[in-house]
Design an enzyme around this catalytic site. Sequence first.
Site, short mmCIF file in Angstrom:
data_model
loop_
_atom_site.label_atom_id
_atom_site.label_comp_id
_atom_site.label_asym_id
_atom_site.label_seq_id
_atom_site.Cartn_x
_atom_site.Cartn_y
_atom_site.Cartn_z
N SER A 126 0.81 -1.25 0.09
CA SER A 126 -0.13 -0.06 0.18
C SER A 126 0.81 1.21 -0.17
CB SER A 126 -0.78 0.09 1.14
OG SER A 126 -1.55 -1.08 1.34
N1 SAH Z 1 -0.99 -4.63 3.88
C1 SAH Z 1 -0.43 -5.12 2.73
C2 SAH Z 1 -0.93 -4.69 1.51
C3 SAH Z 1 -1.22 -6.09 0.61
S1 SAH Z 1 -2.50 -5.79 -0.78
C4 SAH Z 1 1.09 -4.31 2.78
O1 SAH Z 1 1.32 -3.43 3.45
O2 SAH Z 1 1.95 -4.68 2.06
C5 SAH Z 1 -3.64 -6.86 -0.22
C6 SAH Z 1 -3.28 -8.34 0.12
O3 SAH Z 1 -4.62 -8.96 0.68
C7 SAH Z 1 -2.84 -9.37 -1.00
O4 SAH Z 1 -1.62 -9.70 -0.28
C8 SAH Z 1 -3.87 -10.15 -0.95
O5 SAH Z 1 -3.31 -11.52 -1.17
C9 SAH Z 1 -4.48 -10.27 0.25
N2 SAH Z 1 -5.84 -10.86 0.38
C10 SAH Z 1 -6.90 -10.89 -0.49
N3 SAH Z 1 -7.99 -11.35 -0.11
C11 SAH Z 1 -7.57 -11.78 1.01
C12 SAH Z 1 -8.38 -12.66 1.98
N4 SAH Z 1 -9.54 -13.19 1.95
N5 SAH Z 1 -7.71 -13.12 3.19
C13 SAH Z 1 -6.52 -12.64 3.46
N6 SAH Z 1 -5.72 -11.74 2.69
C14 SAH Z 1 -6.21 -11.42 1.32
#
Ligand code: SAH
Length: 220
Positions: free
Chosen positions: A62
């Site tokens: 993010s």
């Molecule tokens: N907080 C992260 C942003 C990651 S993007 C950072 O700081 O890097 C969002 C993430 O949510 C992705 O890695 C994706 O695989 C995950 N995601 C999507 N659906 C999900 C679910 N149902 N449960 C857990 N993770 C999920």
Amino acid sequence: MDPMEQARHRMVDEQLARRDIQDARVLDAMRRVPRHAFVPAGREHEAYLDRPLPIAVGQTISQPYIVALTAQALRIGPDARVLEIGAGSGYAAAVLAELAREVVTVERHPLLAAEAAARLASLRYGNIRVVTGDGTRGYPEAAPYEAIAVTASGPRVPSALLAELAPGGRMVIPVGPDEHRQELVLVTRGDDGQFSETILGAVRFVPLVGEDGWARADGV
Ligand code: SAH
């Protein structure tokens, strides 16, 4: 100060403090977490630009401003127990862990979960538990949580997450009709257990894929 730390402090001053991030604990946390350790190798020089960057399996780390805005809206106290859905690189979990007593972060991609856990361990974050699984069900084993941060966007607020939010707790979650249009929603739960919602602004996150999120036909 080394050049990465210098770039990070400049990013916090210019992109966060000059906008509406005013919580001193949040600004300090953003100054401490080495975002360049969470971006793909070779892109460290982009780590302190205020923008999302691609990570493995089509996901993103993010934008710093959105991480800070989320953390500020959650009003995390030093004793709080926090649930994050979507560990991704582990960056936001590290920021939350600087503010809270304990963080549980759930990630559906086993590869990302393993990499995030290894990275957070090597950075000595002892108060973060990385769990592999579908975060639309939350993580009832450690509920309730004073704060919940969801970093992928779904069609609605999963009911399991509402159930796992402590009275007096706060949740930030992007909700929208598709992957292009979403609003960042702050859900607060009163001491009487009642929920209310405020919109923090327009955002664009990767999809929340799971039982109470988007179903994905391509099986990714
Ligand atoms: N907080 C992260 C942003 C990651 S993007 C950072 O700081 O890097 C969002 C993430 O949510 C992705 O890695 C994706 O695989 C995950 N995601 C999507 N659906 C999900 C679910 N149902 N449960 C857990 N993770 C999920």
